[in-house]
Design an enzyme around this catalytic site. Structure first.
Site, PDB file in Angstrom:
ATOM      1  N   TYR A 128       4.492   7.482   1.677  1.00 16.23           N
ATOM      2  CA  TYR A 128       5.033   6.310   2.353  1.00 16.23           C
ATOM      3  C   TYR A 128       4.425   5.027   1.818  1.00 16.23           C
ATOM      4  O   TYR A 128       3.284   4.984   1.407  1.00 16.23           O
ATOM      5  CB  TYR A 128       4.894   6.395   3.870  1.00 16.23           C
ATOM      6  CG  TYR A 128       3.518   6.673   4.421  1.00 16.23           C
ATOM      7  CD1 TYR A 128       2.779   5.657   5.012  1.00 16.23           C
ATOM      8  CD2 TYR A 128       2.983   7.953   4.394  1.00 16.23           C
ATOM      9  CE1 TYR A 128       1.526   5.916   5.563  1.00 16.23           C
ATOM     10  CE2 TYR A 128       1.739   8.217   4.935  1.00 16.23           C
ATOM     11  CZ  TYR A 128       1.014   7.191   5.517  1.00 16.23           C
ATOM     12  OH  TYR A 128      -0.222   7.438   6.051  1.00 16.23           O
ATOM     13  N   LYS A 186      -8.354  13.873  16.539  1.00 17.13           N
ATOM     14  CA  LYS A 186      -8.005  12.491  16.872  1.00 17.13           C
ATOM     15  C   LYS A 186      -6.638  12.428  17.552  1.00 17.13           C
ATOM     16  O   LYS A 186      -6.471  11.740  18.561  1.00 17.13           O
ATOM     17  CB  LYS A 186      -8.022  11.636  15.600  1.00 17.13           C
ATOM     18  CG  LYS A 186      -7.706  10.177  15.831  1.00 17.13           C
ATOM     19  CD  LYS A 186      -7.903   9.349  14.580  1.00 17.13           C
ATOM     20  CE  LYS A 186      -6.727   9.508  13.651  1.00 17.13           C
ATOM     21  NZ  LYS A 186      -6.755   8.574  12.516  1.00 17.13           N
ATOM     22  N   ASP A 187      -5.654  13.167  17.031  1.00 19.69           N
ATOM     23  CA  ASP A 187      -4.303  13.126  17.603  1.00 19.69           C
ATOM     24  C   ASP A 187      -4.224  13.828  18.957  1.00 19.69           C
ATOM     25  O   ASP A 187      -3.360  13.503  19.771  1.00 19.69           O
ATOM     26  CB  ASP A 187      -3.292  13.709  16.628  1.00 19.69           C
ATOM     27  CG  ASP A 187      -2.994  12.776  15.468  1.00 19.69           C
ATOM     28  OD1 ASP A 187      -3.455  11.615  15.495  1.00 19.69           O
ATOM     29  OD2 ASP A 187      -2.295  13.201  14.533  1.00 19.69           O
ATOM     30  N   GLN A 207       0.847  -1.195   0.000  1.00 23.42           N
ATOM     31  CA  GLN A 207       0.000   0.000   0.000  1.00 23.42           C
ATOM     32  C   GLN A 207       0.878   1.238   0.000  1.00 23.42           C
ATOM     33  O   GLN A 207       1.839   1.318   0.756  1.00 23.42           O
ATOM     34  CB  GLN A 207      -0.899  -0.014   1.238  1.00 23.42           C
ATOM     35  CG  GLN A 207      -1.852   1.155   1.340  1.00 23.42           C
ATOM     36  CD  GLN A 207      -2.786   1.008   2.542  1.00 23.42           C
ATOM     37  OE1 GLN A 207      -3.219  -0.072   2.885  1.00 23.42           O
ATOM     38  NE2 GLN A 207      -3.075   2.127   3.174  1.00 23.42           N
ATOM     39  N   ASP A 208       0.551   2.210  -0.863  1.00 22.52           N
ATOM     40  CA  ASP A 208       1.230   3.501  -0.891  1.00 22.52           C
ATOM     41  C   ASP A 208       0.250   4.572  -0.437  1.00 22.52           C
ATOM     42  O   ASP A 208      -0.918   4.570  -0.849  1.00 22.52           O
ATOM     43  CB  ASP A 208       1.699   3.847  -2.306  1.00 22.52           C
ATOM     44  CG  ASP A 208       2.972   3.126  -2.704  1.00 22.52           C
ATOM     45  OD1 ASP A 208       3.340   2.153  -2.035  1.00 22.52           O
ATOM     46  OD2 ASP A 208       3.597   3.542  -3.684  1.00 22.52           O
ATOM     47  N   ASN A 209       0.734   5.508   0.398  1.00 19.06           N
ATOM     48  CA  ASN A 209      -0.090   6.597   0.907  1.00 19.06           C
ATOM     49  C   ASN A 209       0.623   7.919   0.684  1.00 19.06           C
ATOM     50  O   ASN A 209       1.852   7.966   0.597  1.00 19.06           O
ATOM     51  CB  ASN A 209      -0.345   6.423   2.404  1.00 19.06           C
ATOM     52  CG  ASN A 209      -1.040   5.124   2.729  1.00 19.06           C
ATOM     53  OD1 ASN A 209      -1.986   4.735   2.072  1.00 19.06           O
ATOM     54  ND2 ASN A 209      -0.553   4.437   3.739  1.00 19.06           N
ATOM     55  N   HIS A 219       1.563   7.538  15.307  1.00 23.20           N
ATOM     56  CA  HIS A 219       0.625   6.468  14.985  1.00 23.20           C
ATOM     57  C   HIS A 219       1.320   5.116  14.832  1.00 23.20           C
ATOM     58  O   HIS A 219       2.479   5.049  14.457  1.00 23.20           O
ATOM     59  CB  HIS A 219      -0.099   6.770  13.668  1.00 23.20           C
ATOM     60  CG  HIS A 219      -0.823   8.077  13.669  1.00 23.20           C
ATOM     61  ND1 HIS A 219      -0.862   8.896  12.568  1.00 23.20           N
ATOM     62  CD2 HIS A 219      -1.518   8.719  14.635  1.00 23.20           C
ATOM     63  CE1 HIS A 219      -1.570   9.974  12.842  1.00 23.20           C
ATOM     64  NE2 HIS A 219      -1.973   9.898  14.099  1.00 23.20           N
TER      65      HIS A 219
END
Length: 182
Positions: free
Chosen positions: A132, A169-170, A47-49, A62
Site C-alpha cells: 500500500y 496490539k490488535d 510512503q510505500d509499505n 487501523h
C-alpha cells in the site's frame, strides 16, 4: 486504468489494464494523472509499505488521527485478502458503514481509501503479500484502531473468529463507541 465508485464517497476500486502474453504480464499499478482526472481526488503518495501474512491473519482496523491521517492505495501482490474499510468521517452519509472487497493476484484490483477511514484486511490464501501507498508518513503517536468484531459495525469477515489470528496490539483495540467518547 478504470476507476469504479463504491457506495462510500471518495472510496474507489481501481482496475488496472493488464497486458498478458507468452512471457507473462504487465500492468501499471498507479498513474497519478489518470487517477486525479477520473476521480477528482488530488493525492501525493509519500510512503510505500508491504506486509506478508499467513492464512487467517487479520491486520486492523487501523487509522491515524489528526494531521497524520492517511489516504491509502492498497493491493495484493501475491495471494488473496478480504480488504475492509470503515468510514469514520462524522459528517459523511456513510459514517460507521463499512465496505469490503476481495483483492488478489488474479483480479489485480486495488482500493483507494481516503483519509478518515479505518482499514484492515484478512488473509484468505495460505499467505499474502499486501502492498500500500500512503499520502502521509506513519506516526506512532497518532496510531489508533477499532476492534475487528465491533458489534456496532458488524463486519462479515467471511471466516470464523476461531480461525482469525490477531496481534497482541490488535486484540486490545477499542470499540468505535469508546473511541468516539475519548
Amino acid at each position: 486504468m478504470e476507476i469504479e465508485k463504491t457506495y462510500i464517497e471518495d472510496c474507489f476500486i481501481i482496475k488496472p489494464k493488464v497486458f498478458k502474453d507468452e512471457r507473462g504480464l504487465f500492468l501499471e499499478t498507479f498513474n497519478k494523472k489518470i487517477f486525479e482526472e477520473i476521480s477528482g481526488v488530488k493525492v501525493d503518495f509519500v510512503q510505500d509499505n508491504q506486509s506478508i501474512s499467513k492464512k487467517g491473519v487479520l491486520r486492523g482496523l487501523h487509522f491515524q488521527t489528526g494531521e497524520y491521517a492517511q489516504a491509502k492505495l492498497v493491493r495484493v501482490i501475491q495471494g488473496e485478502v478480504l480488504d475492509v474499510v470503515v468510514d469514520l468521517r462524522p459528517g459523511s452519509k456513510t459514517y460507521k458503514k463499512y465496505f469490503s472487497i476481495v483483492l488478489n493476484d488474479q483480479n489485480n484490483l486495488q482500493l483507494f481509501i481516503p483519509k478518515g477511514f479505518a482499514h484492515g484486511f484478512l488473509t484468505l490464501s495460505e499467505s499474502a503479500v499486501f502492498a500500500y501507498k500512503c499520502d502521509n508518513y506513519y506516526c506512532q503517536s497518532a496510531e489508533s484502531g477499532i476492534i475487528y468484531n465491533d458489534p456496532d459495525i458488524e463486519i462479515d469477515w467471511k471466516l470464523s473468529h476461531y480461525d482469525i489470528v490477531l496481534s497482541q496490539k490488535d486484540r486490545k483495540l477499542l470499540f468505535l463507541k469508546d473511541i468516539e467518547n475519548v
